[in-house]
Enzyme design. Structure first.
Site, short mmCIF file in Angstrom:
data_model
loop_
_atom_site.label_atom_id
_atom_site.label_comp_id
_atom_site.label_asym_id
_atom_site.label_seq_id
_atom_site.Cartn_x
_atom_site.Cartn_y
_atom_site.Cartn_z
CG HIS D 228 70.43 53.63 76.93
ND1 HIS D 228 69.14 53.39 77.32
CD2 HIS D 228 71.18 52.78 77.65
CE1 HIS D 228 69.11 52.43 78.22
NE2 HIS D 228 70.34 52.03 78.43
CE1 TYR D 232 72.48 51.26 82.80
CE2 TYR D 232 72.55 52.12 80.58
CZ TYR D 232 72.15 51.15 81.46
OH TYR D 232 71.42 50.10 81.04
CG HIS D 379 61.39 50.76 81.87
ND1 HIS D 379 62.02 49.74 82.54
CD2 HIS D 379 62.37 51.52 81.35
CE1 HIS D 379 63.32 49.88 82.41
NE2 HIS D 379 63.57 50.96 81.70
CG PHE D 380 61.07 56.46 82.11
CD1 PHE D 380 60.57 57.52 82.86
CD2 PHE D 380 60.79 56.44 80.74
CE1 PHE D 380 59.80 58.49 82.28
CE2 PHE D 380 60.01 57.43 80.16
CZ PHE D 380 59.52 58.45 80.93
CG HIS D 381 57.44 57.23 86.34
ND1 HIS D 381 57.24 57.47 85.00
CD2 HIS D 381 57.33 58.46 86.95
CE1 HIS D 381 56.99 58.77 84.82
NE2 HIS D 381 57.04 59.38 85.99
NE ARG D 442 57.15 58.07 76.22
CZ ARG D 442 58.49 58.04 76.17
NH1 ARG D 442 59.10 57.25 75.30
NH2 ARG D 442 59.22 58.76 76.99
NE ARG D 443 57.75 61.82 75.45
CZ ARG D 443 58.90 62.06 74.86
NH1 ARG D 443 58.97 62.07 73.56
NH2 ARG D 443 59.97 62.30 75.57
#
Lengths: 67, 83, 171, 571
Positions: D228, D232, D379-381, D442-443
């Site tokens: 995680h 950041y 989300h993370f794209h 996903r994946r």
């Protein structure tokens, strides 16, 4: 306020999520919009941006004398 | 070294629209937006009311979407894990 | 340190939002009774699952009136039961799933529902659901587990009471 | 007026070396992204679905780890040198960490790409999360370890530069960009303990065969201890640019320097004790620990929400200085023709949307809804794939001319590129979120199953697939435009002022803020205490459950292994 070519481009880009999320918005209220309505809505947005762009560049031509 | 550049760098930090233009390439120079500055606004003269408007709209969207996702999409689905 | 009044206002709103989110989740846990996968499933030896009293013969076990336990072994690239034969449970019953893995980490997701867990070798995921509708659900492995991961699927059938065949250990 | 390359030619070479690796990875990774988008939607399948996972591993590692972190290494080197106004103390040390990180990258990439040629017998199709007991070739882990050590040395280099500066400036406040670099690196040192222990103590000896078994839950927990905060580590370079460069690009000044410091301190404190929120659906971790991780995660929203205000207010300041009026009309006065500005502004806008889907991910029980579905990459794209990547690309339009002394080849192509990225990502991530709600995992190479169909609340799965394919294609075209523009810029003639590199002082400076903000020792100590509180008990119970080295043997990710196991399934 003059709408620059770059400003118009960014507005076009911004119209895409607005159009796509239109169905989500109506979905919250239980209205299922067909895909075609999104296409029409996006076309209307693009037309509005085009009109705003042409109008502002006309008025800009008048204002150009000042610069 | 650092004392040599100190004065120059302090000057560099201040937006200086009257600065004589050095040799610049033809066309728009990336990062030259400060050249379009018409007035200087200090911290006390500046009231970010536009930001407040935008961020309040964001707040409302977040709350509405959260409530929708949690109570309709999530708790409204079958086979909820109860133990 | 100058902080603009609007920024203080936003700080307050942001904190309110955060507390609201935590409050909603706490309500979901206590009020709506949504329970998390946790450590009460215990551990198993993934190399000796065939000697385990339940995972040795995975399937549906009745544990009480309208209460069932389903033992599922996930392995490359199938659920046992689930893939070759569907998991069958009666409607309006309380079903506790016990899921483990025989090799790598897998996922166990009943598609379109909140029944969703990781299957980790050596650990047992335990969760309970209530079946309230007669229908078939798909199961997918939702964690990459190797080159035929995309072929790892299965079925859960929620069937009417009278169609349910409560054979011990089988589906 | 001279720019960065004229003042610090050696440092400029270092930054260029880092950015070159970043951009090459971006190009390859984006191509793999296109291949995946077309493959999993079934539009074009160029190769077997087995190779999909090699492509996916390469895509994840090259973009999420190599592109972002090499860009960070370059950007932070630039920021430290620029804001301390002095060259780095020992350029040989600098080149050493650049070389080490590059060598590690090459080793890891080689291990992954060798998966395309089964005859070599080397493979690392373990995705960028490399969960044991899936076992990659030792080269993969060794390369990863070298890469991490390279970043550690880079941090040491920057701390040394800071120490030298401090000797000459005992009473000054830490310059803002240096403050951001140092707090980010402290967070990174703390976070990488997890992955370092995982790789060096467990996975590397295990992949060499020295240790027979692993405890998969332990290695997974150690991964997320790092996994995680690494988010950041990707995001902080973007924040550095939003706080210190974007206001200037907008024609304004940073609204508040002290609040920027508060935000970075909050990230140092809260980034690491939250990793368990990636394990909400893991067995073997008590619900209480999950709730604690969630509380920390939710408070981690605070620095991002504060950033939204400060950064937008800084842009508004620029717009109003440029003559903007009204409640919202000032938005039109922003310099939208500048690709560096427009790219960062659009990236920030998408981050606001990604922030929302992240709030859902962070919610403990609502996680059942979307865990491991396509929602998560959706989300993370938006976050790493746009807030970070698009900010980095946009920032390059302003940064790279300072390193080369050459102007940007084409401003309009740059503008088209950032807008295209925005539109492409709207299509792709919107469809991914929606497909995730329908339960599409996903994946996976082929999210089409035999025994059931996905049902969507709105529209059809086919329509979502098409949106993903179209979006992925637009994104790839955007990267092609970016690469072309960068290459063409490299052969421009050098000019005196290729870019306007002045950075104005913040509206509210650091002077009025409490000095304790600059007390890095104090914040580090509190961060360590928070991590100890959040992780001691869960780790102890995991080790108690299944032992330090566990009882699970490895499963090598090799094609031969696949053929056997497939035969097993069919039989």
């Amino acid at each position: 306020m003059r709408l620059t070519p770059a400003g118009a481009l960014v507005l076009v880009a911004f119209s895409v999520p607005v159009a796509i999320e239109l169905r989500t918005l109506f979905g919250i209220f239980g209205v299922a919009l067909p895909l075609a309505s999104v296409v029409v809505f996006e076309a209307v947005l693009l037309a509005a941006i085009a009109v705003a762009y042409v109008a502002s560049s006309d008025s800009d031509a008048d204002a150009a004398a000042k610069h | 070294m650092s004392t040599d550049t100190e004065g120059e760098s302090l000057a560099r930090r201040e937006p200086d629209t009257a600065r004589p233009e050095p040799e610049r390439p033809y066309g728009y120079v990336v990062g030259s937006a400060p050249d379009g500055v018409e007035r200087e606004l200090s911290h006390d003269e500046f009231d970010p009311v536009g930001t407040l408007t935008l961020i309040f709209a964001y707040f409302v969207i977040l709350v509405v979407m959260w409530v929708f996702m949690y109570f309709v999409e999530f708790l409204g689905r079958g086979l909820t894990v109860v133990g | 340190m100058e902080i603009h009044a609007y920024e203080k206002l936003w700080l307050g709103a942001a904190l309110l939002l955060i507390v609201g989110f935590i409050g909603t989740v706490a309500f979901g846990a206590v009020g709506a009774g949504v329970d998390m996968i946790d450590d009460d499933g215990g551990t198993v030896d993934p190399g000796a699952l065939d000697q385990h009293p339940k995972f040795g013969d995975p399937g549906v076990y009745q544990s009480g009136p309208n209460e069932y336990d389903v033992y599922v072994v996930a392995q490359q690239f199938q659920f046992q039961p689930g893939t070759a034969e569907a998991i069958e449970v009666p409607v309006d019953s309380t079903v506790t799933f016990h899921v483990t893995s025989a090799d790598v980490i897998h996922g166990f997701e009943v598609v379109g529902t909140n029944a969703n867990t990781m299957a980790i070798p050596g650990q047992v995921s335990t969760f309970t659901v209530e079946t309230d509708e007669v229908r078939d659900h798909g199961i997918v492995c939702n964690e990459y587990c190797g080159s035929a991961h995309h072929a790892m699927e299965g079925t859960v059938k929620v069937v009417p009471d009278d169609e349910f065949n409560a054979t011990d250990g089988g589906a | 007026m001279a720019t960065f390359v004229d003042r610090y030619p050696e440092e400029a070479s270092v930054v260029k070396a880092c950015l070159t690796v970043a951009f090459v990875s971006l190009g390859i990774g984006a191509f793999f992204g296109l291949v995946q988008a077309l493959h999993r939607t079934g539009v074009v399948r160029l190769f077997s679905s087995v190779d999909y996972y090699t492509v996916l591993t390469a895509h994840g590692v090259l973009l999420a780890l190599v592109f972002t972190i090499f860009f960070l290494l370059g950007l932070f080197t630039w920021a430290i040198t620029r804001s301390l106004e002095r060259p780095l103390p020992n350029i040989r040390l600098t080149w050493a960490w650049v070389g080490l990180a590059q060598a590690g990258t090459v080793a890891t990439a080689a291990a992954i790409l060798a998966g395309f040629v089964p005859d070599i017998g080397v493979s690392a199709d373990v995705l960028f999360t490399f969960y044991a007991p899936m076992k990659a070739h030792p080269l993969f882990y060794a390369g990863l370890a070298m890469f991490i050590v390279g970043t550690w040395l880079a941090g040491a280099d920057w701390f040394l530069a800071y120490r030298e500066w401090r000797k000459d400036n005992p009473d000054e406040r830490i310059p803002l960009q240096t403050f951001m670099v140092l707090t980010t690196m402290l967070m990174w040192y703390l976070a990488t303990i997890g992955v370092a222990v995982e790789v060096v103590v467990f996975l590397l000896p295990w992949s060499f065969g020295i240790v027979e078994t692993v405890n998969p839950l332990l290695t997974r927990t150690l991964f997320w201890f790092f996994g995680h905060p690494v988010v950041y580590f990707w995001l902080m370079p973007a924040y550095l640019m939003w706080y210190t460069i974007l206001p200037k690009l907008a024609g304004g000044r940073l609204f508040s320097d002290p609040l920027a410091r508060v935000v970075f301190v909050l990230f140092l404190l809260l980034s690491t004790p939250v990793g368990i929120h990636h394990q909400y659906l893991d067995p073997g971790i008590a619900e209480g620990f999950k709730f604690i991780a969630m509380t920390n995660t939710m408070f981690l929203l605070l620095p991002s929400l504060l950033t939204a205000f400060t950064v937008v207010a800084s842009m508004e300041h620029g717009a109003r200085q440029r003559g903007g009026e009204g409640r919202l009309r000032w938005l039109g006065a922003l310099p939208w023709r500048d690709p560096a500005f427009t790219g960062m502004a659009l990236a920030g806008l998408m981050f606001a949307a990604g922030g929302f889907s992240g709030m859902i991910n962070a919610g403990m029980n609502i996680n059942y809804l979307i865990h491991n579905t396509l929602w998560v990459p959706g989300h993370f794209h938006l976050t790493v794939g746009t807030a970070v990547a698009l900010t980095m690309m946009a920032g390059s339009y302003w940064l790279v001319p300072q390193l080369t002394g050459r102007k940007l080849y084409s401003r309009p192509i740059g503008l088209a590129q950032v807008v295209l990225w925005f539109v492409g990502m709207v299509f792709m991530s919107n469809a991914m979120h929606r497909a995730g709600l329908a339960g599409v995992p996903r994946r996976t190479a082929e999210p089409q199953y035999n025994s059931f169909d996905f049902t969507t609340t709105m529209g059809s799965i086919e329509e979502l697939q098409l949106q993903i394919a179209v979006g992925g294609t637009l994104l790839f075209v955007s990267v092609v435009l970016f690469s072309f523009n960068m290459l063409a810029s490299a052969i421009e003639d050098p000019v005196e002022t290729p870019v306007d590199d002045r950075l104005p002082a913040p509206l509210s400076g650091a002077d009025g803020s409490p000095r304790v903000l600059d007390n890095l020792r104090l914040w580090t100590a509190i961060a360590v205490v928070l991590v100890v509180l959040a992780y001691t008990l869960p780790l102890a119970s995991i080790v108690q459950d299944a032992g330090l080295f566990g009882n699970v043997p490895g499963v090598p990710m090799l094609i031969g292994n696949f053929v056997e196991s497939l035969a097993g399934v069919i039989a």
